[in-house]
Design an enzyme around this catalytic site. Structure first.
Site, short mmCIF file in Angstrom:
data_model
loop_
_atom_site.label_atom_id
_atom_site.label_comp_id
_atom_site.label_asym_id
_atom_site.label_seq_id
_atom_site.Cartn_x
_atom_site.Cartn_y
_atom_site.Cartn_z
N ASP A 293 0.85 -1.19 0.00
CA ASP A 293 0.00 0.00 0.00
C ASP A 293 0.89 1.24 0.00
OD1 ASP A 293 -2.17 1.66 0.05
OD2 ASP A 293 -3.11 0.74 1.78
N GLU B 248 -9.82 7.53 4.14
CA GLU B 248 -9.02 6.92 5.19
C GLU B 248 -8.36 7.97 6.08
OE1 GLU B 248 -5.34 5.32 3.43
OE2 GLU B 248 -6.21 5.97 1.54
C1 BGC Z 1 -5.00 3.28 0.47
C2 BGC Z 1 -5.29 2.31 -0.64
C3 BGC Z 1 -5.12 2.98 -1.97
C4 BGC Z 1 -3.74 3.56 -2.06
C5 BGC Z 1 -3.42 4.21 -3.39
C6 BGC Z 1 -3.71 4.04 0.27
O1 BGC Z 1 -3.59 5.08 1.15
O2 BGC Z 1 -4.97 2.60 1.70
O3 BGC Z 1 -6.59 1.80 -0.49
O4 BGC Z 1 -5.37 2.07 -2.99
O5 BGC Z 1 -3.59 4.53 -1.05
O6 BGC Z 1 -4.09 5.38 -3.56
#
Ligand code: BGC
Length: 800
Positions: free
Chosen positions: A481, A684
């Protein structure tokens, strides 16, 4: 990249002799000889024998009578470079079985006394031809008589004594063999009965260009006693091995990098294998194709609920809709919008089974249970990938966030949460969707930020290598990630991550170089590269690295909007409907209240391009920026419809619609108040909370509306089941609309009764924060204070 497009015109002339060597010339479409093409007598599992064309394009595969699998050196003396392989692993070259043919009889000696031996004979296409029981001869030799008149061709025989089964491939047996006993026909032996299907499935003569671009040469079919030989595509594993063998260590390491954005120059000079965010820029792919080996790029992006002017409901809504066909269709549309921006890897679906509503990622998952998540995972993978990753309308899916990403409690911090209390929880709640996705053929899996049993997933070898890859046989690649591999690059790769997201191409290669072979075995590095290359071959990138830009013609089409609107309709959950307040009459005087009623940023939520730079123009169409945290901007997506706009359209020419962001000045003439409240957009991190109550001012808003004495219909625009406080009590009807995206009409469709409610809660709705985590059943993970939920998992009313 120079691409070979070889077609071969009548290239095989069979040598006429007592045996049947195959010789010929490989030429391309313009008649130019193709050197180093590999010509293979093969079936699916076994490359039986092969030859390379020489500088003049000529090749020769020797006759079976010349084969001696115990003496490979003899091939060095043949006219062309020829070799024999006996694969797969575990299969031994075998010539001591003493098989001979005479007329239509095959004699074999098994070297020990067997009782009854059955021999099943299959032709070169795997079609069952004949079953024969052996006849024992005096010397312990057994014979098998094939029907007279069988043509001379490649057969496969499966011998079985009831306990053991052995599979033998043979050539040239049958009625036309002229010189009894001369033909040694054993080619390979497999003691694995399971491989019978493979061995007999597809036989043919394959011709491919070696190297990184082993384009398949189409040969005319021919028939000279071997049956009709169809030329099939050269298998991907061969291409992977072939390309890997050409690569330097720097080129290998380059394949492991996925920086967050790049340029044509960097892609070329840093030998990148991948980068993040295509954004309609062909430059980086061009850069990659200018490198020595011209390996195309994987281009990743978050395309989690559509984009380019049409956003679908976030996954939690699709979970409540629970319609696999519709989900598949939705994800196919995501792919078709995303591909022309030069993206070919979609960081979706998120299949985390979210167990705590404190997490800001609840809306990114379908449901709080594996039961709901599993079929929708399959549907999403099918939608993105289809059955052919190279079809031009499909793209690679990425399951995220392995493992147990849904186990975070949010409030405890996404990054540091230890997400599974024990193995049982891990296996029964969090594994099933990933296993389903792997079985559905997903191309990649993303490791998450979270810890499992105290080990952060990006370095969790046990779960990445041992479980996912070795245990489940996942043969695609694992990607880290965002940022998780930074400063622990070697540990990440060593744990089994193959592609490293957001690494710095200036520093990454040196770090990996220094770690191989001390920390990272060379075999691990090679395995990572092979997984990435394998996926690129599966995606057909070597044949065509470019997207089909015609897909742009369908963007924001009515068809796409219709599917999104249908998803909205089906995602809505009717939580309360006293006095049959809903459906509303289109002739009613409807008063619409609340900021959320007319706010595209909130309606779409996180991962939506309504941010300031896109407001009011068509950049969203052009760039498809997925807008990580979403937007606080009310409008900004051309063609999108807010809830207020949808209500206005539904009532146009019939009823009266008034509106206000506050509860002031409610018209006396209004028959009903539709108040829309919810959460502001987040993604997030910023969405993680320990208090998931809808704010007091929103509760007051609903209360003030109710105080007017008019019936209140409350619509919730939210990424999770919030603590609602006084809202249900002050609402005659209550609808969970989640984060529906751009097609607000889907809400009006159901509010006004054109369609019924069908959505059922895919999450348990808590009364209070203290109840978190709250989930259906007792599945062995954390539970909050207990007590009955406000609305149970699976709940959802309908119109009579
Ligand atoms: C997230 C992922 C995402 C990635 C790329 C991360 O911060 O947890 O779900 O795919 O970023 O953008």
């Amino acid at each position: 990249m120079k691409r070979f497009c070889l077609s071969v015109l009548g290239l095989i002339c069979l040598a006429v002799s007592s045996y049947a060597a195959v010789s010929g010339t490989v030429i391309d479409a313009s008649g130019v000889p193709v050197p180093d093409a590999m010509i293979t007598y093969t079936n699916l599992a076994n490359r039986l024998i092969y030859a390379y064309s020489n500088a003049s394009g000529q090749f020769c595969i020797p006759a079976p009578s010349e084969w001696d699998l115990n003496n490979l050196s003899m091939y060095k003396t043949l006219p062309c470079n020829t070799g024999v392989r006996s694969v797969p692993a575990g299969t031994k070259a075998f010539s001591g079985f003493n098989i001979r043919t005479q007329g239509s009889t095959v004699f074999f000696s098994v070297g020990k006394a067997l009782h009854v031996v059955t021999a099943d004979v299959y032709d070169s296409r795997g079609k069952f031809v004949i079953r024969a029981l052996n006849r024992a001869l005096a010397d312990g030799t057994y014979s098998l008589t094939l029907s007279a008149g069988l043509s001379r061709q490649m057969y496969c025989v499966r011998l079985s004594d009831g306990t053991h089964a052995e599979i033998f491939s043979m050539l040239n047996c049958g009625g036309r063999i002229a010189a009894p006993g001369l033909d040694k026909i054993m080619l390979s032996k497999s003691s694995d009965p399971v491989s019978l299907a493979k061995i007999t499935a597809v036989d043919g003569l394959r011709v491919g260009k070696t190297g990184y671009a082993p384009d398949t040469v189409q040969l005319n079919t021919y028939n000279d006693g071997f049956g009709n030989v169809k030329i099939t595509k050269i298998d991907i594993e061969y291409r992977v091995d072939s390309l890997l063998s050409l690569m330097t260590q720097d080129e290998k390491i380059g394949q492991l990098m996925q920086p967050a954005g790049t340029t044509q120059d960097i892609a070329r000079t840093a030998l990148l294998g991948s980068y993040l965010k295509g954004e309609g820029n062909a430059g980086p792919m061009n850069g990659a194709l200018q490198t020595r080996l011209k390996i195309p790029l994987i281009v990743g992006n978050d395309w989690v609920h559509g984009g380019r002017l049409v956003y679908f409901p976030h996954e939690v809504g699709l979970g409540c809709a629970n319609d696999t066909l519709l989900t598949e269709l939705a994800y196919r549309i995501y792919a078709m919008c995303c591909l022309p921006l030069y993206n070919n890897e979609c960081f979706a679906p998120c299949i985390d089974v979210h167990r705590s509503d404190f997490s800001g990622r609840v809306y990114e998952g379908f449901a709080e249970t594996p039961e709901l998540t599993v079929p929708l995972t399959r549907a999403a993978v099918r939608g993105l990938q289809g059955t052919d990753l190279s079809s031009g309308t499909t793209m690679m899916a990425t399951l995220k966030h392995w493992a147990a990403g849904g186990g975070t409690n949010g409030g405890g911090g996404w990054a540091n949460a230890n997400t599974a209390p024990n193995l049982g929880v891990l296996a029964t709640i969090h594994f099933p969707p990933f296993l389903a996705g792997v079985k559905a053929g997903v191309a990649s899996v993303m490791t998450g930020y979270q810890q499992v049993f105290g080990v952060v997933m990006s370095t969790n070898k046990q779960l990445v290598t041992d479980t996912l890859k070795t245990g489940w046989g996942f043969d695609g690649f694992v990607i880290t990630d965002w940022g998780t591999s930074n400063n622990q690059e070697a540990a990440c790769v060593n744990a089994g991550n193959d592609l490293c997201m957001t690494v710095d191409p200036n520093t990454f290669p040196a770090k990996i170089k220094a770690a191989v072979p001390g920390t990272i075995p060379q075999a691990r590095l090679d395995d990572a590269v092979k997984r990435i290359l394998r996926t690129k071959f599966r995606m057909g990138l070597f044949e065509n690295p470019w997207p089909n830009l015609n897909l742009n013609n369908y963007l924001a089409s009515q068809e796409y909007r219709n599917v999104a609107r249908q998803c909205v309709r089906k995602s809505l959950v009717l939580l309360k409907n006293d006095n049959a307040t809903l459906p509303l009459a289109k002739t009613a005087n409807v008063h619409v209240v609340g900021t959320w009623a007319d706010h595209m940023g909130y309606q779409c939520g996180g991962w939506s391009a309504t941010n300031a730079t896109l407001v009011g123009n068509t950049n969203a169409l052009a760039t498809g920026d997925e807008g990580w945290q979403g937007s606080t901007t009310a409008h900004g997506i051309p063609g999108a419809t807010t809830i207020l706009q949808a209500i206005l359209a539904a009532c146009a020419g019939k009823g009266t619609v008034t509106s206000n962001t506050t509860a002031a000045n409610i018209p006396a003439t209004a028959n009903v108040i539709v108040v829309v409240v919810g959460e502001a957009a987040y993604a997030e991190g910023s969405g993680d909370k320990t208090d998931i109550s809808l704010p007091a001012d929103q509760q007051t808003l609903v209360q003030t509306c109710a105080a007017s004495g008019k019936p209140v219909v409350t619509i919730l625009i939210t990424g999770r089941p919030n603590v609602l406080g006084t809202i249900p009590g002050n609402s005659k009807a209550l609808v969970a609309a989640w984060l529906p995206g751009t097609e607000g009409e889907g809400i009006a469709d159901v509010l006004f009764g054109d369609f019924n409610f069908t959505g059922k809660l895919s999450v348990t709705w808590p009364v209070s924060n203290a109840q978190e985590p709250i989930n259906t059943g007792n599945m062995g993970d954390n539970v909050g204070a207990g007590g009955a939920p406000l609305f149970a998992y699976g709940f959802g009313l309908t119109y009579p």
